[in-house]
Design an enzyme around this catalytic site. Structure first.
Site, short mmCIF file in Angstrom:
data_model
loop_
_atom_site.label_atom_id
_atom_site.label_comp_id
_atom_site.label_asym_id
_atom_site.label_seq_id
_atom_site.Cartn_x
_atom_site.Cartn_y
_atom_site.Cartn_z
N GLY A 43 -5.08 -9.05 3.00
CA GLY A 43 -5.53 -8.33 4.18
C GLY A 43 -5.35 -9.09 5.48
N CYS A 88 -7.49 -11.01 7.02
CA CYS A 88 -8.03 -12.36 6.97
C CYS A 88 -6.97 -13.38 6.59
CB CYS A 88 -9.20 -12.41 5.99
SG CYS A 88 -9.92 -14.06 5.80
N ALA A 123 -2.62 5.25 -0.46
CA ALA A 123 -3.50 6.16 -1.18
C ALA A 123 -4.08 7.23 -0.26
CB ALA A 123 -4.64 5.38 -1.84
N HIS A 158 -26.72 -41.92 3.12
CA HIS A 158 -26.68 -42.71 4.36
C HIS A 158 -25.50 -43.67 4.31
CE1 HIS A 158 -27.97 -45.08 7.81
NE2 HIS A 158 -27.74 -46.17 7.08
#
Length: 474
Positions: A45, A47, A119, A443
């Protein structure tokens, strides 16, 4: 065109192979359903092919260029860097192609039938699919519509150098002067990216500010100024004229009018659902006036066997939304009691440095009349930020002062997008500040910005000077 005489039968047909569609297809196949996926263009698509992935490739290039300026501090000498957009576009295209092939292989591995075609609904139980010179009929038990949306800009402004979202990352040269008109994350991301890649950038907001927390907006204002991105706030576009090789934008604010001139313009447009070819009106599927499909909380249309997910349903364009909805609908069709709750969907922007937020802003919490505590920790107080020379940024956390429930996280700084997952998880579990105060944090790391901000809610932050403590109750 040859039309099939008989309709083939299918359990589940998914129309659209973007993030929502192919995730729905794979999840349904995992649950034992026989799935047919229909896509008329490319899998992935908008994206994958023209949105998220291309823009993030460009954003990464900009981030890496910006990082070069800090290499000298580590004793690394680099000659004057050069940037070739042709090479970046080659890498972008290769990335898109590899990801697209990955989706195709996953569909094949999950035994998903992939049909390349267009479609349209014949009736409430039958689809027609146009494939090259064939038009075949399919009877279905369930259908998921995942056709996405399309953005359009007003026709009067559709000049050759006015860019849409898709065109913004298909350029073959860096614009000498890019004007960006809009206030979304796409506009903001593009401003930082193209400025770092060498363009002069002007950002025109059609409102006073971005919709982020006020602290994030203040930090953005500082960073935009540092990057020499000129910002006009709360201006409305009145006209665009083309003059030789330049575009002139006429802008107004109250009774003031100005003209802004640039070589290229990116303009945010209006989205509408991709439903034109589906013939939904024929079968009575209810849609909004701007072309989005109406759905209930279960993502069903008014016809219970037809579902719709993602951008085609409106409510903002988001791959995160589409993916989650696709999986949930597949599970519901398979008989699972799944649901979607988008109230804690994070917002992320690949600015430099990146930005990520989730939950209420401080202003929203005040407007709700909540008694809140707020803590803000600056990246400059973080040891790892000093090590990496990435000291710009803040971590801000808001909680309900009456019950200690976490209400909002707002971060801008290195690794902010990765850190926001901790916030989303904590808030999904209705966490309190003690739930993030108790664990051990690695850390040195950027993770400790969360710890410091959490401790700051109770004035226990170690790396804030007394006069820097921002914890307040409102």
């Amino acid at each position: 065109m040859v039309v099939g005489e008989f309709a083939e039968k299918r359990d589940l047909i998914i129309i659209g192979g973007g993030p929502g569609g192919y995730n729905a297809a794979i999840r349904a196949a995992q649950l034992g359903l026989k799935v047919t996926l229909v896509e008329q263009n490319e899998l992935g698509g908008v994206c994958l092919n023209s949105g998220c992935i291309p823009s993030k490739v460009y954003a990464q290039a900009a981030k890496k260029l910006e990082a070069l300026g800090r290499y000298a501090s580590f004793g690394i000498a680099i000659d004057e860097p050069t940037f070739a957009i042709e090479s970046l576009n080659d890498y972008k295209n290769m990335t898109i192609e590899r990801l697209r092939k990955g989706v195709e292989e996953l569909c094949k591995a999950n035994q998903i039938e992939l049909i390349r075609g267009k479609a349209q609904f014949i009736n409430q139980k039958r689809l027609g699919i146009e494939m090259s010179h064939h038009f075949d009929l399919y009877d279905f038990e369930k259908v998921i519509i995942a056709t996405g949306s399309t953005v359009e800009i007003p026709t009067e402004y559709r000049a050759a150098k006015i860019l849409t979202e898709a065109e913004l990352y298909r350029l073959t040269e860096i614009p000498p002067h890019l004007i960006i008109y809009g206030h979304s994350y796409i506009a903001l991301e593009a401003a930082f990216t193209y400025r770092q890649l060498g363009a002069d950038v002007t950002l025109i907001l059609n409102k006073e500010n971005f919709s982020f927390d006020e602290s994030i907006n203040r930090e953005l204002q500082r960073l935009l100024k540092k990057q020499k991105i000129k910002v006009y706030r709360d201006y409305q576009l009145k006209d665009i004229a083309e003059s030789h090789t330049l575009l002139q934008l006429k802008l107004s604010k109250s009774d003031q009018e100005i003209t802004c001139e640039g070589s290229h313009v990116f303009m945010e447009g209006t989205h509408h659902g991709n439903i034109e070819t589906l013939d939904l009106q024929r079968i009575g599927v209810e849609c909004t006036t701007d072309g989005f499909i109406k759905v209930n909380q279960q993502l069903q249309t008014n016809i219970p066997t037809i579902y719709a997910i993602g951008d085609v349903t409106g409510g903002g364009q988001s791959a995160v939304k589409s993916i989650k909805e696709g999986k949930v609908v597949a599970e519901r069709i398979a008989g699972l009691n799944s649901e979607v709750d988008l109230s804690l969907m994070p917002a992320v922007v690949h600015t430099i440095p990146p930005l990520a937020t989730v939950g209420m802003t401080e202003q929203e919490a005040k407007e709700k009349g909540l008694n809140i505590a707020v803590s803000q920790f600056n990246y400059s107080g973080n040891g790892y930020a000093m090590v990496t020379s990435e000291k710009s940024g803040i971590m801000k956390i808001i909680k309900d002062a009456d019950n200690d429930v976490l209400l909002g996280f707002h971060a801008i700084g290195s690794s902010a997008i990765e850190l926001i997952s901790t916030a989303v998880t904590a808030m999904e579990l209705v966490g309190r500040d003690e739930d993030l105060n108790f664990p051990l944090y690695p850390h040195p790391s950027f993770n400790e910005t969360i710890l410091e901000a959490i401790e700051g809610l109770n004035n226990r932050a170690i790396h804030m000077k007394p006069n820097e403590k921002k914890s307040v109750k409102v």
